[in-house]
Enzyme design. Sequence first.
Site, PDB file in Angstrom:
ATOM      1  N   HIS A 166       0.790  -1.231   0.000  1.00  0.00           N
ATOM      2  CA  HIS A 166       0.000   0.000   0.000  1.00  0.00           C
ATOM      3  C   HIS A 166       0.825   1.286   0.000  1.00  0.00           C
ATOM      4  CE1 HIS A 166      -4.146  -1.603   0.670  1.00  0.00           C
ATOM      5  NE2 HIS A 166      -3.460  -2.659   1.077  1.00  0.00           N
ATOM      6  N   ASP A 191       3.367   9.449  -1.134  1.00  0.00           N
ATOM      7  CA  ASP A 191       2.239   8.605  -0.773  1.00  0.00           C
ATOM      8  C   ASP A 191       2.010   7.577  -1.867  1.00  0.00           C
ATOM      9  OD1 ASP A 191       0.415   8.093   1.252  1.00  0.00           O
ATOM     10  OD2 ASP A 191      -0.446  10.099   1.189  1.00  0.00           O
TER      11      ASP A 191
END
Length: 471
Positions: free
Chosen positions: A165, A376
Site C-alpha cells: 500500500h 504517498d
Amino acid sequence: MVSNRQPYVHKYQKGRVICQRGAGGVVTALDPVMRASRGLWIAYGNGDADRRVTDAAGKIGVPPEKPAYTLKRIWLNKAEEEGYYNGYSNDTLWPLSHLTFKRPTFRKEDWDYYKSVNMKFARAIADELGGRKAFVWIQDYHLCLLPAMLKELCGPQVITAHFWHIPWPSHEIFRICPDKKELLEGLLANDLLGFHIRLHCNNFLEAVDRELESKIDRERFSVTKGGHETLVRPYPISVDFAAISADAASPAVEDTMRSLREEFRLEGLKLILGIDRIDYTKGIPERLLALDLLLDQHPELKEKITFLQIGEISRIHVQKYKDVNDEINAIVERINWKHSTENWTPVVLTRRHVSYEEIIALYRLSSVCMVTSLHDGMNLVAKEFVSSRIDDGGVLMLSNFTGAARELTDALVVNPYDREQCADELHRALVMPEEEVSRRMQKLREAVRSNNIYHWAGKIISDLLKFDFKE
C-alpha cells in the site's frame, strides 16, 4: 484477508465498550470488499477492550451494527508490538519506502521481532485453514515475510496475493537495508504482488534484478525464482464511490454538518480542510506554512477563512512522529499568534477521534481539501473527498507526489515543497469561479466512479483466480 491493522477496534470509553472503525487507507478500501465477500479478516487486536468482546478463538462478527464478515484477532505482547510494529515496520520500512529524507533505523532486535510476529500470523492462518485449499490476500509492508512462511507451513494448498500500500523505493535507496534479500525473497513467495502504480512495480523489479539470482520477464512483468513465478502488477486502489456518495446525502450527515458548523464556528467562513494521521509523510507542516504565506500575501482573507486540521495521533512511540507532532504544534501556535484577531483564529487543530459521519460531513462543508503528502502510495483522502461531493462543490488541492495525482488530473496539483506555489494555488482555489469548481469536481467524480474499490478488487481477484492449486 490478512493485515496488521484491524478494520474495527473495541475500546473502553467512560466505563463502557465502544467500537470504532480503524484508521487508514487499508481499512477504508478493504472493509466494503470484505462486507461483499463475507470472508475472514485476520489482524492484530490492539484495542484495550478487544479481548473482552471476542470469543475463545479471538473472533467477532463485524461491523457491529450489522455483521457481514468475521474478524480474527492476533494478540501481541508489548515487546512484540515495540519491535515488530514501532520498530521494524515503522522506524525501518516506513522511512525506507517514503522519500521524505528521514533516515531509517536498523536494529537487529526489531528485525528478530518482525520475523517472529510474521511467523505468528503464518501459524494463525495455517491453524485456521486446517489443511484446506485457500486464497489468502495479504496487505502491506508489515507482513513481507508472511508469504514464504505460509507456503512453508501450508505448501501448495495456499495461493497468495500481496498488495503493497505504500511506495516501493528506488534501488539506490532500498539497497541500504541490511535485510533486503530476505524481504525480497519473502515477497517473491507470493503468486501475485500488487503495487499502486507501474513506477513502484519497476522499482521492485530493479531491486530483484540487482539483489537476487532470478529470471525477470519484463514483457509479462513476472519474476521466476527457484521454479516459482510471481506476477507483479499495478492496481491503483480506490474507495466505495457509491456508498460514500449515498452516505453524504443521508440525514445523519446533514445533522452532523450542522453540529460541526457550530462546534468549529464555521458560519460565514470558507473552510480549508486537512484530514491525516499525524505523520511526517503527510506534509502537514508544509501546508501550514503555505497558509501562513497566503495570509501574509492576502490579509483581506483574514476572518473569511478557517483552516481545520484533523490529525489523529499516530505511532507516538516512534521519535520521528513525536518530532513532527511537536513541529506542527509550534507552527500552529506561531500562525495563530501572528494572524489572529479579536474574534478570529486562522488554524484549528484537533486530535480527537473523528467518526466516519463526521469525516463525510467535513468534506461536504469544506471549500478546499488539502492533500499535500510528501510521498504517498495513493492517498484515499483525496478520493473520499471527491466521492462525498454530491453537490459538485469543493476544490481538491493534491500533491504531485501521490499516486492519486496520476488519476485525479482535474485537482490543483502542487509540489508541497514549493511554499509559494502552494500559497498561490490555495488562493486560486478560494477565489475560483463556481462554474470552474463544478466542472472540475464533475470530472474528478467520474474518475473515481469509474475506478471504484470494487473495480480494483475485481481486477486483483480475477487475476488471482487464474492460478491453479498444485497437487
